[in-house]
Design an enzyme around this catalytic site. Structure first.
Site, mmCIF file in Angstrom:
data_model
loop_
_atom_site.group_PDB
_atom_site.id
_atom_site.type_symbol
_atom_site.label_atom_id
_atom_site.label_comp_id
_atom_site.label_asym_id
_atom_site.label_seq_id
_atom_site.Cartn_x
_atom_site.Cartn_y
_atom_site.Cartn_z
ATOM 1 N N ASP A 111 8.648 -9.063 11.594
ATOM 2 C CA ASP A 111 7.459 -8.817 12.410
ATOM 3 C C ASP A 111 7.797 -7.783 13.480
ATOM 4 O O ASP A 111 8.540 -8.079 14.423
ATOM 5 C CB ASP A 111 6.986 -10.128 13.048
ATOM 6 C CG ASP A 111 5.703 -9.969 13.857
ATOM 7 O OD1 ASP A 111 5.192 -8.831 13.962
ATOM 8 O OD2 ASP A 111 5.207 -10.981 14.392
ATOM 9 N N VAL A 112 7.249 -6.574 13.350
ATOM 10 C CA VAL A 112 7.599 -5.508 14.301
ATOM 11 C C VAL A 112 7.018 -5.748 15.690
ATOM 12 O O VAL A 112 7.443 -5.120 16.662
ATOM 13 C CB VAL A 112 7.146 -4.120 13.789
ATOM 14 C CG1 VAL A 112 7.833 -3.783 12.470
ATOM 15 C CG2 VAL A 112 5.627 -4.031 13.673
ATOM 16 N N GLY A 152 0.807 -1.216 0.000
ATOM 17 C CA GLY A 152 0.000 0.000 0.000
ATOM 18 C C GLY A 152 0.839 1.264 0.000
ATOM 19 O O GLY A 152 1.695 1.477 -0.866
ATOM 20 N N ILE A 153 0.615 2.109 0.999
ATOM 21 C CA ILE A 153 1.351 3.365 1.111
ATOM 22 C C ILE A 153 2.850 3.103 1.228
ATOM 23 O O ILE A 153 3.674 3.820 0.658
ATOM 24 C CB ILE A 153 0.843 4.170 2.320
ATOM 25 C CG1 ILE A 153 -0.597 4.626 2.085
ATOM 26 C CG2 ILE A 153 1.740 5.376 2.597
ATOM 27 C CD1 ILE A 153 -1.267 5.217 3.311
ATOM 28 N N LYS A 175 -2.810 5.940 17.476
ATOM 29 C CA LYS A 175 -2.144 6.927 16.642
ATOM 30 C C LYS A 175 -1.771 8.173 17.449
ATOM 31 O O LYS A 175 -0.721 8.781 17.225
ATOM 32 C CB LYS A 175 -3.024 7.298 15.445
ATOM 33 C CG LYS A 175 -3.181 6.167 14.438
ATOM 34 C CD LYS A 175 -1.837 5.671 13.931
ATOM 35 C CE LYS A 175 -1.970 4.616 12.859
ATOM 36 N NZ LYS A 175 -0.672 4.143 12.333
ATOM 37 N N THR A 206 -7.035 2.533 -0.416
ATOM 38 C CA THR A 206 -6.236 1.323 -0.236
ATOM 39 C C THR A 206 -7.182 0.149 0.020
ATOM 40 O O THR A 206 -8.372 0.354 0.291
ATOM 41 C CB THR A 206 -5.273 1.446 0.969
ATOM 42 O OG1 THR A 206 -6.040 1.404 2.181
ATOM 43 C CG2 THR A 206 -4.460 2.735 0.910
ATOM 44 N N TYR A 223 -8.145 2.630 17.510
ATOM 45 C CA TYR A 223 -7.191 3.019 16.466
ATOM 46 C C TYR A 223 -6.697 4.445 16.707
ATOM 47 O O TYR A 223 -5.495 4.721 16.651
ATOM 48 C CB TYR A 223 -7.869 2.908 15.099
ATOM 49 C CG TYR A 223 -7.010 3.319 13.932
ATOM 50 C CD1 TYR A 223 -6.074 2.446 13.394
ATOM 51 C CD2 TYR A 223 -7.144 4.578 13.351
ATOM 52 C CE1 TYR A 223 -5.286 2.812 12.309
ATOM 53 C CE2 TYR A 223 -6.363 4.956 12.272
ATOM 54 C CZ TYR A 223 -5.436 4.066 11.753
ATOM 55 O OH TYR A 223 -4.654 4.444 10.679
ATOM 56 N N VAL A 269 -7.433 7.552 2.310
ATOM 57 C CA VAL A 269 -6.582 7.077 1.227
ATOM 58 C C VAL A 269 -7.218 5.841 0.592
ATOM 59 O O VAL A 269 -7.730 4.958 1.288
ATOM 60 C CB VAL A 269 -5.174 6.709 1.749
ATOM 61 C CG1 VAL A 269 -4.241 6.402 0.584
ATOM 62 C CG2 VAL A 269 -4.607 7.824 2.614
ATOM 63 N N ASP A 273 8.282 -6.765 5.551
ATOM 64 C CA ASP A 273 6.860 -6.934 5.844
ATOM 65 C C ASP A 273 6.674 -8.290 6.519
ATOM 66 O O ASP A 273 7.461 -9.217 6.299
ATOM 67 C CB ASP A 273 6.040 -6.867 4.554
ATOM 68 C CG ASP A 273 4.573 -6.548 4.806
ATOM 69 O OD1 ASP A 273 4.172 -5.389 4.598
ATOM 70 O OD2 ASP A 273 3.819 -7.455 5.227
#
Length: 259
Positions: free
Chosen positions: A68-69, A22-23, A160, A191, A156, A189, A42
């Site tokens: 994997d973050v 995506g972005i 953020k 997506t 969410y 956006v 990713d």
């Protein structure tokens, strides 16, 4: 004297994408177009490989990496594997669109684990390495939801808002070492993640007409902000959130009163 023709030149720099679809994919292509070597990371290997292949096909230099973050040990090991990076771009995030009273503890934990704790892991892991080198730019993707909330977006939005606080703190703590940390806050956006909204014509139009430009954005329209924050053009910018939202947060309400 400053050579303004080279402000956006990223030749000789390595950029790490954390979230390559995506972005993130568009950001990677833009960074490569300005000369950066791009490591596409990713959790989904196929996504990382597809973005790396697209960059390579366009004449850029790129590689793919599964990462994997949310797993600090995996992240640390992969960062050691990658080696020095000049730019890190974090786009990995998720959302469960539900009102607070309908949210399950498990859903809350999953959203917070990726959006907030994952960001914390990246800032620590990447930041520590950039501090040791004495240079670097970290760019994290926030959202208009950090400041403007609607029903079903509470958790969410909270992640953020927390991310932006972490970005400001990291900017202050890493600044003496020459490391810059900033956020980008997109508006709506087009997506795959927003397909649910696009499928509802009334909902889709409501979002389009909320902003000053009267439309949704494309992922490619976020890429310029990434290149700017990665480059010397933003050498004195840190601790900031750059809104790329078509004027969403500038507009009061969804009704245009008569003049």
């Amino acid at each position: 004297m400053t050579d303004y023709r080279t402000l956006f030149d990223l030749q000789g720099r390595r950029a790490l994408l954390l979230g390559a679809g995506g972005i993130g994919g568009e950001a990677g292509r833009a960074l490569a177009a300005h000369g950066a070597e791009v490591v596409c990371a990713d959790r989904d290997t196929a996504t990382a490989e597809a973005t790396a292949a697209a960059i390579t096909a366009a004449g850029g230099l790129a590689s793919a990496l599964a990462l994997d973050v949310t797993d600090p040990d995996d992240l640390e090991g992969r960062l050691d594997e990658v080696g020095d990076v000049d730019v890190a771009v974090l786009t990995a995030a998720m959302n469960v669109r539900k009102r607070l009273l309908d949210y399950s503890p498990d859903e809350f934990d999953r959203v917070v684990a990726l959006n907030l704790r994952g960001s914390f892991n990246v800032l620590r892991g990447v930041g520590r390495r950039m501090i040791a080198r004495g240079a670097g730019s970290i760019i994290a993707f926030s959202s208009i939801r950090a400041r403007t909330v609607e029903p079903g977006q509470g958790v969410y939005a909270a992640t953020k808002a927390g991310l932006e606080s972490l970005v400001r703190t990291a900017a202050v703590e890493f600044g003496d070492a020459g490391v810059r940390v900033n956020a980008i806050a997109p508006g709506v956006v087009e997506t795959p993640l927003t397909a649910q909204i696009k499928a509802d014509p009334e909902w889709y139009r409501a979002y389009a007409t909320k902003g000053a430009l009267g439309r949704w954005s494309q992922p490619s329209e976020l890429a310029g902000a990434v290149v700017y924050l990665a480059s010397d053009a933003s050498s004195f910018v840190t601790g900031s959130t750059l809104s790329v939202d078509g004027g969403w947060t500038a507009v009061d309400g969804r009704f245009t009163p008569p003049a």
